[in-house]
Write an enzyme that holds these catalytic residues in place. Sequence first.
Site, mmCIF file in Angstrom:
data_model
loop_
_atom_site.group_PDB
_atom_site.id
_atom_site.type_symbol
_atom_site.label_atom_id
_atom_site.label_comp_id
_atom_site.label_asym_id
_atom_site.label_seq_id
_atom_site.Cartn_x
_atom_site.Cartn_y
_atom_site.Cartn_z
ATOM 1 N N LYS A 21 3.664 -15.081 1.077
ATOM 2 C CA LYS A 21 3.506 -15.719 -0.233
ATOM 3 C C LYS A 21 4.924 -15.994 -0.727
ATOM 4 C CE LYS A 21 0.878 -17.048 -3.682
ATOM 5 N NZ LYS A 21 0.089 -18.271 -3.610
ATOM 6 N N ASP A 38 -5.318 -6.725 5.430
ATOM 7 C CA ASP A 38 -6.550 -5.984 5.157
ATOM 8 C C ASP A 38 -7.648 -6.981 4.769
ATOM 9 O OD1 ASP A 38 -8.302 -3.969 4.631
ATOM 10 O OD2 ASP A 38 -7.318 -3.249 2.819
ATOM 11 N N ASP A 69 -10.836 -8.670 7.467
ATOM 12 C CA ASP A 69 -12.270 -8.526 7.173
ATOM 13 C C ASP A 69 -12.941 -9.886 7.043
ATOM 14 O OD1 ASP A 69 -12.250 -5.829 7.312
ATOM 15 O OD2 ASP A 69 -13.107 -5.484 5.325
ATOM 16 N N ASP A 80 -2.963 -17.602 0.359
ATOM 17 C CA ASP A 80 -4.137 -18.232 -0.270
ATOM 18 C C ASP A 80 -4.651 -19.372 0.605
ATOM 19 O OD1 ASP A 80 -1.647 -19.300 -0.883
ATOM 20 O OD2 ASP A 80 -2.235 -20.072 -2.837
ATOM 21 N N TYR A 108 0.811 -1.228 0.000
ATOM 22 C CA TYR A 108 0.000 0.000 0.000
ATOM 23 C C TYR A 108 0.841 1.273 0.000
ATOM 24 C CZ TYR A 108 -4.293 -2.655 0.867
ATOM 25 O OH TYR A 108 -5.359 -3.510 0.763
#
Length: 368
Positions: free
Chosen positions: A193, A250, A254, A226, A142
């Site tokens: 990852k 993020d 959620d 994943d 980000y």
Amino acid sequence: MAAKKLLILPGDGIGIETMAQVRRIIDWMASAKGITFEISEGLIGGAAIDAEGTPLPERTMELANAADAVLLGAVGGPKWDDLPFNIKPERGLLGIRKRMGLFANLRPAIVFDELADASTLKTELVAGLDILIIRELTGGLYFGEPRGIETLPDGSRRGFNTLVYTTEEIRRIGRVAFELARKRDRRVCSVDKANVLECTVLWREEMIKLRNEEFPDIDLSHMYVDNAAMQLVRNPKQFDVIVTENTFGDILSDCAAMLTGSLGMLPSASLGAPDAKGTRKALYEPVHGSAPDIAGRDIANPLATILSFAMCLRYSFNMDAEADRIEEATRAVLRGGLRTGDIMQPGKAKVSTSVMGESIIRELEKLG
Ligand code: NAD
């Protein structure tokens, strides 16, 4: 012992009503238990715009800098929706997070057994769930440079962002995760990852190094993002603490919030660097917003704000026993069948914001 300095920022909308219930608990702690805080109160968001023309007055920042912890309600509302972007209430929130240097976002996903059927997942998968997701907040994809959209010689365009972390950025968020795991089940799952992204190969290496050097008592595991997303909905109770990069966090936080099914129950915290005394800058706030659709009617659920205060007791003031009691009182009130409108279930008693607050205090009295 030095006074515990707490800055309270009720903000706007239901923030004012839910924070009033925390104030009652604080008053009760003083009168019944002799536990006191040095409390200051300040303006942020729309309330600050109305009073001082800016969503984050300098006086509020001075109070935040002088405090050991900040507890915030919520900001925003239709009254301020048409203001220019840079003076909207929400800028106050982004501003205070940035100026306090908060780089670690903590989102617990706790499911009280009584509310387990509010989740979209099967009750047995989520009943008793208690996991903590720690998201790096100020680096990663980000914020990485270079970033942008450029036009190529053939006239087509190319958009790009950079996933970047330094060893120091990885170690400071790792340290938060390992320290907090010591207050829980001592298990950290670092999500990356590393099969595709070099930056997260470094992330994994640094997490292992830090664990070996400073936290040998913590059980560290690794998972690709994943797979972590799948495991969160397949078997969320396998986790204790999850620590991860900004973008991954993020999305995963959620996803974890939805495991609980109720916005009015979700607390959060954001932590910064430790000062000379070892105290980290910290801001505690419910995940929900100012809920203008129900504000001012004494019907909002105050439990997310009350549970944010419990997090503040646990993580900023090392008052684990008092934090446990507030969580236990919350459990008891729900077990007794009291519900605000947002978590109402058939056969339960619908109560107001203030009755919910009073009921928590009654349970705290019983717990002694
Ligand atoms: P919201 O979280 O305020 O509300 C979403 C829905 O959930 C509404 O129907 C609301 O009534 C309900 N709800 C939320 N919290 C509740 C509670 N404690 N008890 C009962 N019901 C509850 O999100 P929104 O409607 O998208 O945004 C409203 C305003 O809040 C906007 O101005 C937005 O910018 C702001 N906002 C602020 C924050 C924050 O301060 N951290 C976060 C999100 C949104």
